[in-house]
Design a protein around this motif. Structure first.
Motif, short mmCIF file in Angstrom:
data_model
loop_
_atom_site.label_atom_id
_atom_site.label_comp_id
_atom_site.label_asym_id
_atom_site.label_seq_id
_atom_site.Cartn_x
_atom_site.Cartn_y
_atom_site.Cartn_z
N ARG A 56 0.82 -1.06 -0.04
CA ARG A 56 0.10 0.06 0.19
C ARG A 56 0.76 1.51 0.11
O ARG A 56 0.70 2.33 -0.45
N LEU A 57 2.03 1.21 0.80
CA LEU A 57 3.00 2.36 0.46
C LEU A 57 3.38 2.55 -0.68
O LEU A 57 3.36 3.70 -1.27
N GLY A 58 3.77 1.45 -1.36
CA GLY A 58 4.05 1.62 -2.93
C GLY A 58 3.04 2.13 -3.84
O GLY A 58 3.12 3.05 -4.98
N ASP A 59 1.80 1.58 -3.47
CA ASP A 59 0.74 2.09 -4.42
C ASP A 59 0.49 3.60 -4.16
O ASP A 59 0.19 4.40 -4.98
N VAL A 60 0.55 4.18 -2.96
CA VAL A 60 0.30 5.51 -2.63
C VAL A 60 1.35 6.51 -3.21
O VAL A 60 1.27 7.36 -4.10
N ILE B 213 10.97 0.43 -5.26
CA ILE B 213 11.84 -0.23 -4.16
C ILE B 213 11.12 -0.91 -3.34
O ILE B 213 11.33 -1.91 -2.97
N VAL B 214 9.81 -0.56 -3.04
CA VAL B 214 8.91 -1.33 -2.04
C VAL B 214 8.38 -2.56 -3.05
O VAL B 214 8.45 -3.62 -2.38
N LYS B 215 7.89 -2.28 -4.38
CA LYS B 215 7.56 -3.56 -4.96
C LYS B 215 8.65 -4.51 -5.19
O LYS B 215 8.28 -5.95 -5.16
N SER B 216 9.93 -4.36 -5.34
CA SER B 216 10.97 -5.39 -5.36
C SER B 216 11.70 -5.61 -4.24
O SER B 216 12.75 -6.21 -4.34
N ILE C 189 6.39 -11.55 -10.68
CA ILE C 189 5.89 -10.35 -10.11
C ILE C 189 6.99 -9.33 -9.27
O ILE C 189 6.61 -8.12 -9.30
N ILE C 190 7.68 -9.99 -8.65
CA ILE C 190 8.66 -9.12 -7.98
C ILE C 190 9.67 -8.32 -8.79
O ILE C 190 10.12 -7.11 -8.31
N ASN C 191 9.71 -8.62 -10.27
CA ASN C 191 10.22 -7.88 -11.23
C ASN C 191 9.44 -6.57 -11.43
O ASN C 191 9.88 -5.57 -12.41
N ALA C 192 8.35 -6.36 -11.16
CA ALA C 192 7.40 -5.10 -11.42
C ALA C 192 8.20 -3.83 -11.11
O ALA C 192 7.89 -2.91 -11.69
N GLY C 193 8.79 -3.83 -9.95
CA GLY C 193 9.57 -2.53 -9.53
C GLY C 193 10.34 -2.22 -10.54
O GLY C 193 10.65 -0.93 -11.11
N LEU D 102 18.13 5.18 -6.07
CA LEU D 102 18.24 3.69 -6.58
C LEU D 102 19.45 2.97 -6.47
O LEU D 102 19.60 1.83 -6.04
N LEU D 103 20.59 3.97 -6.71
CA LEU D 103 22.04 3.12 -6.76
C LEU D 103 22.41 2.71 -5.19
O LEU D 103 22.89 1.82 -4.97
N VAL D 104 21.81 3.90 -4.24
CA VAL D 104 22.18 3.49 -2.82
C VAL D 104 21.57 2.14 -2.19
O VAL D 104 22.09 1.48 -1.77
N VAL D 105 20.15 2.25 -2.45
CA VAL D 105 19.33 1.34 -1.88
C VAL D 105 19.72 -0.19 -2.72
O VAL D 105 19.85 -1.15 -2.08
N GLY D 106 19.86 -0.12 -3.94
CA GLY D 106 20.18 -1.39 -4.51
C GLY D 106 21.32 -2.00 -4.15
O GLY D 106 21.62 -2.98 -3.94
N ALA D 107 22.57 -1.11 -4.09
CA ALA D 107 23.88 -1.53 -3.55
C ALA D 107 23.64 -2.20 -2.05
O ALA D 107 24.29 -3.33 -1.86
#
Length: 493
Positions: free
Chosen positions: A91-95, A145-148, A175-179, A200-205
């Motif tokens: 729901r956070l991602g949806d908002v 980030i939330v979706k993945s 489904i996890i690839n949707a992000g 995206l860079l920091v969170v992904g790393a």
């Protein structure tokens, strides 16, 4: 969209066929296939959506349908709790996605992907696309980030292992690839915001390193696969943060294929495994593995035009880091480094001469390469590179007619009109591509203000392109006569 459509359809078919025997005789088989069909339909609608509103509706529908599959066994309290965690995070991602949708609608007045991409292309040469664009891009990045299942909202993914195996395969392979698909789909807009790319860079790393480390300590096959998905999604988000959207798409396809097979064959692996708990990797093996995971070396690729490069040589990259001061004036800071490796294809070299493609390993911060920011820059011996220009005076020659433009049968291609003051062109100078605004035109001499400084020299050849029917078309070429040189700070300043 076409690649994702085929990918989801193929994995959905495999999961459906597998489920026929997996749930054979189960009292809830009809209910399972009903929600599985709804989930697949929502994901397929997501991949073929032509506007952001339809995309958001399919995005939310996918989450609700998946939730019904995650709570398929109501007596499994662990699965129920994990599904609730996932529900709240979704729901956070949806908002965030809906807020980004409203910002984009207010900024561009449309939610059609084609119109949005055309508008963002017009802003690509702008120094500041506006706060609405930055905020929308950051919200899109947060939704992805939330979706993945990225850190710190990743906890639900390893905990939903009590759901039926076909659901795990569909979740981790599709489904996890949707992000990541959201970021790749909206890449033109996200690339306009350095803040979104940094997020995206920091969170992904962080997620990639953290997920890989935890995976190495797991003794359960399915839980280890879940943490593997967390790490792989981290790498995919990291690629998006670096602007490597094509690589991220390739990562999505490759990960989906092998993860679907891994989950669907997990039962056979567990059956064949020797009884008793398998010990996790010892610390003496874990630490070197993590060290290799976080070691990053920048490799610059290109062709040598003149001179020789040697191992250990001090080099300079121009224009380098491009910034603006408080008064809006552009500043360039050259990048200094040392060559740590030279190679051509699979051959390691001690020195390189002109001819062929050469890979040069440097000891610089890899984040400087995000969104292809160093593409086209010039590398060479310290103090021996040409000057950096912010304005150019070009002696040009225009073609009589446009090349590569379709015309009706019997009609000639459109004529190339004269350059006009204020119009925006695209300049190709060697391997560098930059925008340029026409400041003045006199006969065959044009004064151009560059949107991004270039390292070049007087007498260099340039190609001129103009935007025609949403495409850049070659209209002529020219030669640099002179220009406005930029003052570069001395090394160490």
């Amino acid at each position: 969209s076409g690649v994702m459509l085929l990918l989801v359809a193929f994995i959905g078919m495999i999961v459906t066929l597998y489920s026929r025997r997996y749930l054979d005789g189960d009292a809830g088989q009809a209910r399972f296939f009903r929600w599985l069909g709804y989930t697949l339909a929502s994901v397929l609608a997501l991949t073929i959506s032509g506007n952001l509103l339809f995309f958001a509706a399919a995005w939310i529908a996918t989450s609700f349908c998946l939730h019904r599959l995650l709570v398929f066994y109501p007596e499994r309290h662990g699965a129920q709790l994990a599904a609730r965690k996932k529900y709240v995070a979704s729901r956070l991602g949806d908002v965030a996605l809906i807020a980004a949708l409203l910002l984009i609608l207010g900024r561009f007045g449309t939610l059609e992907f084609g119109a949005i991409f055309a508008a963002t292309a017009a802003l690509s040469g702008s120094d500041d696309p506006g706060i609405a664009i930055h905020l929308a891009a950051v919200l899109l990045a947060f939704a992805a980030i939330v979706k993945s299942a990225q850190f710190p909202l990743h906890g639900w993914l390893p905990e939903v292992m009590e759901t039926p195996t076909p659901v795990s395969a569909l979740l981790h392979a599709g489904i996890i690839n949707a992000g990541g698909f959201l970021i790749v789909r909206m890449a033109d807009l996200v690339a306009l915001s350095a803040q979104a790319l940094d997020l995206l860079l920091v969170v992904g790393a962080v997620t990639a390193i953290f997920g890989a480390a935890v995976m190495l300590t797991q003794t359960s096959v399915k839980v280890a696969l879940a943490w593997s998905t967390v790490a792989q999604m981290g790498f995919m988000i990291l690629q998006c943060g670096l602007g490597a959207f094509a690589a991220a798409m390739l990562h999505i396809v490759a990960h989906a294929m092998y993860k679907a097979h891994a989950f669907l064959s997990a039962g056979s692996v567990i059956t064949e495994r020797k009884p008793g708990a398998q010990p996790p990797l010892p610390l003496r093996m874990l630490i070197p593995a993590l060290a290799v995971a976080v070691l990053m070396v920048l490799v610059a690729g290109g062709s040598i035009l003149q001179g020789v490069l040697k191992m250990g040589q001090e080099i300079e990259v121009r224009p380098g880091i491009i910034t603006k001061d408080n008064e809006g004036r552009v500043k360039c800071i050259p990048i200094y480094s040392r060559i740590v490796s030279l190679f051509a294809e699979q051959n390691e070299l001690q020195y390189a001469v002109p001819g062929g493609l050469i890979g040069v390993g440097l000891t610089v911060d890899p984040t400087l390469t995000r969104a292809d920011r160093l593409v086209g820059q010039v590398l060479g011996e310290v103090g021996a590179l040409p000057d950096v220009y912010s304005e150019l005076e070009v002696n040009f020659f225009l073609l009589r007619r446009l090349l590569g433009v379709r015309s009706k049968e019997g009609e000639k291609a459109g004529k190339v009109t004269k350059l006009s003051k204020g119009e925006v062109l695209m300049l190709n100078i060697g391997s560098m591509c930059t925008g340029a605004r026409v400041l003045a035109v006199k006969h065959d001499l044009a004064k151009l203000q560059l949107t991004s400084p270039v390292c070049t020299k007087e007498g260099e050849k340039v190609a001129l392109s103009r935007r025609v029917e949403k495409h850049w078309r070659l209209i002529g070429w020219g030669q640099i006569q002179k220009g406005l040189k930029m003052d570069l700070p001395p090394r160490g300043a």
